[in-house]
Design an enzyme around this catalytic site. Sequence first.
Site, PDB file in Angstrom:
ATOM      1  N   CYS A 100     -13.099  12.890  66.205  1.00  0.00           N
ATOM      2  CA  CYS A 100     -13.031  11.494  65.771  1.00  0.00           C
ATOM      3  C   CYS A 100     -13.727  11.317  64.430  1.00  0.00           C
ATOM      4  CB  CYS A 100     -13.662  10.579  66.810  1.00  0.00           C
ATOM      5  SG  CYS A 100     -13.513   8.818  66.374  1.00  0.00           S
ATOM      6  N   LYS A 140     -11.364  18.664  71.791  1.00  0.00           N
ATOM      7  CA  LYS A 140     -10.379  18.069  70.887  1.00  0.00           C
ATOM      8  C   LYS A 140     -10.968  18.067  69.486  1.00  0.00           C
ATOM      9  CE  LYS A 140      -7.120  14.242  70.380  1.00  0.00           C
ATOM     10  NZ  LYS A 140      -7.269  13.981  68.940  1.00  0.00           N
ATOM     11  N   GLY A 236      -0.370   9.877  70.601  1.00  0.00           N
ATOM     12  CA  GLY A 236      -1.349   8.807  70.566  1.00  0.00           C
ATOM     13  C   GLY A 236      -0.722   7.437  70.448  1.00  0.00           C
TER      14      GLY A 236
END
Length: 375
Positions: A100, A140, A236
């Site tokens: 992120c 991730k 997503g």
Amino acid sequence: MGAGQYLPPLFSVAPMMDWTDNHYRTLARLISKHSWLYTEMLAAETIVYQQGNLDRFLAYSPQQHPIVLQIGGSNLDNLAKATELATAYGYDEINFNCGCPSPRVAGHGCFGVRLMLDPKFVGEAMSVIAANTNVPVSVKCRIGVDDHDSYNELCDFIYKVSSLSPTEHFIIHSRKALLNGISPAENRRIPPIKYEYYFALLRDFPNLKFTINGGINCIDEVNLALKEGAHGVMVGRAAYNNPWSVLGHVDSEIYGAPRSGLTRRQVLEQYQIYGDGILGTYGNNRPNVRDVIKPLLGFFYSEPGNGLWKRKADAAFQHCTTIKSFFKETLVAIPDTVLDSPITEAPAGRQDLFANTKGLLPPPYERREQEVAYA
């Protein structure tokens, strides 16, 4: 539960902060029985410091399996404790956020994608997480950070993390992250996609599993990635902004299940039961009608009546106190043909999405064993 009870994660919905909450996952599971669903990222500190209120953050209905909890953090003690507390909730996998780029994450305590610059710590974190759960663990990440964006640097990260921990599954967002000067939305658009890095990882790490993420927007493109050899595909915002068209094809087109014949009206009838049952359960009028309806705002994407429905929804948010009354007031905008038709054929995707990938593959990675211990 355990991942072995379910079909493999050929298709998963990405963890998205403020989006893939309990409400969205409930809707997603009503549409698709086999998609793998990820939670929003939860900070380890949130789990540790909210021990008296964990249901609000970690509880979900059994129907949401298979479900993956994504956690973030940079403190090993908190990661260990958070994983231990979360394990009681029976998630099917624990995923660690190293991707992120949001300033709320990457700029606070070295969360998110900044951790890619410290693979030794990530390996230690994954060992701690794995030691405190009985389900698989995964990472991730992006393909790089700022100027640390070579294929060899990505491989160093994968090799070190997998060598120092039991991690065997990596979800690869095929863009690098730029940490200074651009927003998270721009980070999903400006850095170029390099699918060749993903497919080179399949070549160079045959004992690991890799899920591809980034720029894949419909089921046709998911199937194209799988045909090219991807172990799994994560979608997503397309799965959030147009859930009926994307999720509605997963079970039949990806997993080979018979078409369900499900209609939007049937989904809404079940979602209403869920919504009216959860209103106000967190206290202080949360969740409210707007919270519960938010995942539905793309449910009629590009369909007749969609614009009018959204305008009616804006008005209904001001006074409706139940999901039933909200639907009664707003669904008159949607034609019965839309509400009562089963899912149609999957839209065509870009057939050239991976056209040049094979010709762009970087040279094979040369492992440097001595670096693992000193990373």
